[in-house]
Design a protein around this motif. Sequence first.
Motif, PDB file in Angstrom:
ATOM      1  N   UNK A 267       0.742  -1.164   0.022  1.00  0.00           N
ATOM      2  CA  UNK A 267      -0.061  -0.164   0.042  1.00  0.00           C
ATOM      3  C   UNK A 267       0.812   1.104   0.062  1.00  0.00           C
ATOM      4  N   UNK A 268       2.164   1.181  -0.023  1.00  0.00           N
ATOM      5  CA  UNK A 268       2.997   2.402  -0.123  1.00  0.00           C
ATOM      6  C   UNK A 268       4.292   2.116   0.399  1.00  0.00           C
ATOM      7  N   UNK A 269       5.393   2.815  -0.183  1.00  0.00           N
ATOM      8  CA  UNK A 269       6.645   2.405   0.487  1.00  0.00           C
ATOM      9  C   UNK A 269       7.548   3.616   0.098  1.00  0.00           C
TER      10      UNK A 269
ATOM     11  N   UNK B  30       4.110  -0.577   3.736  1.00  0.00           N
ATOM     12  CA  UNK B  30       2.702  -0.847   4.425  1.00  0.00           C
ATOM     13  C   UNK B  30       2.310  -2.158   3.532  1.00  0.00           C
ATOM     14  N   UNK B  31       1.802  -3.160   4.123  1.00  0.00           N
ATOM     15  CA  UNK B  31       1.276  -4.128   3.546  1.00  0.00           C
ATOM     16  C   UNK B  31      -0.033  -4.887   4.139  1.00  0.00           C
TER      17      UNK B  31
ATOM     18  N   UNK C  74       3.161  -2.269   9.136  1.00  0.00           N
ATOM     19  CA  UNK C  74       3.771  -1.258   8.641  1.00  0.00           C
ATOM     20  C   UNK C  74       5.386  -1.693   9.159  1.00  0.00           C
ATOM     21  N   UNK C  75       6.085  -1.802   8.424  1.00  0.00           N
ATOM     22  CA  UNK C  75       7.296  -2.398   8.426  1.00  0.00           C
ATOM     23  C   UNK C  75       8.514  -1.770   8.061  1.00  0.00           C
ATOM     24  N   UNK C  76       9.793  -1.982   8.487  1.00  0.00           N
ATOM     25  CA  UNK C  76      10.945  -1.714   7.813  1.00  0.00           C
ATOM     26  C   UNK C  76      11.831  -2.739   7.648  1.00  0.00           C
ATOM     27  N   UNK C  77      12.717  -2.638   6.572  1.00  0.00           N
ATOM     28  CA  UNK C  77      13.802  -3.623   6.291  1.00  0.00           C
ATOM     29  C   UNK C  77      14.785  -2.912   5.432  1.00  0.00           C
TER      30      UNK C  77
ATOM     31  N   UNK D 102       1.997   7.390   6.259  1.00  0.00           N
ATOM     32  CA  UNK D 102       3.165   7.522   6.925  1.00  0.00           C
ATOM     33  C   UNK D 102       4.258   8.428   6.501  1.00  0.00           C
ATOM     34  N   UNK D 103       5.182   8.846   7.537  1.00  0.00           N
ATOM     35  CA  UNK D 103       6.263   9.716   6.898  1.00  0.00           C
ATOM     36  C   UNK D 103       7.560   9.352   7.703  1.00  0.00           C
ATOM     37  N   UNK D 104       8.674   9.513   7.467  1.00  0.00           N
ATOM     38  CA  UNK D 104       9.925   9.320   7.967  1.00  0.00           C
ATOM     39  C   UNK D 104      10.702  10.488   8.143  1.00  0.00           C
TER      40      UNK D 104
END
Length: 297
Positions: free
Chosen positions: A58-60, A72-73, A83-86, A109-111
């Motif tokens: 759904x977004x990266x 997002x998945x 909501x994940x980070x790799x 989401x934002x970083x």
Amino acid sequence: LNAANTLLEIGMIAEPVDTFIISPFGLRVVYVSGYHLYSNTMQGDDKQVLWATESTLDGYAITPDSVYTVFKATLTADSTKKLMAIPTVGGGYYNISTDMPYGATLGAFGITADSLRVVWIADHDANNQRDLFSAPTTSGGGEAVKLNGSLVAGGNVSQFSIAPDSQSVVYLADQEQDAKVELYKTTHTGAWVKISPAGTPSSTDVYSFAITPDSAEVVYVSNQVNTSIKELFRVGITGTNVRALNPSLVVGGNVVSFKITEDSKKVVYLADQLLDEKFELFSTIEMSGVYLPVVLK
């Protein structure tokens, strides 16, 4: 192109590439093909599968330091939202948020600019009540902090922006009165304060906003003075010194959009300020409220 100016194929996969982004340092490409998330070098010689569980992506986005890819998945098997980070070069993933069940909302989401935290909107705590959260990029889950205050019945956080210095988050929410959208500033510990004026009529709203590049002020559009007119205001990011940036508008006039200069000193805005329905560009000088028409030729 490589050093010899020959074309290189980055993605050697059976399915077509749906979308892609380039890492901030230009060293890698991250792309989606079907429900797979891949990473590869610009030379195409190090393809990594970042995510391969059957799901809807759904977004990266890639962190500003290029180290992690946040995404997002929604899992196909049970509609769980994650909501994940790799690591962008491949490796194990981090669950930034707690898994969310079918029917839950996992919003934008934002970083942060320092790459250390992720901020997002979700209805973690109550169904159909969208709150604002923050957690470390490498969170193992369970470390999310709710950034907004308690919401009234029907209240939601609708929009947010992270300050360029990574220290603050500004958001819009009908936090204190349902359907009255106001402007708030918060920290990653959840210490929030309302920065649009208190005591405005119930029918007033803040429609849009932006944080200045120096992270010191917020510029926003609101009908806080006259409920039938949208005007331009600025306020210190802690809620001090609110002032209008535009002069009195013609009857029926409104400010419709604006941009802040990179030095944070000026705001250019679009408004039918002098004649109703005739939209022109104007500029404030050093955020002082003095304005000049900007002529485009």
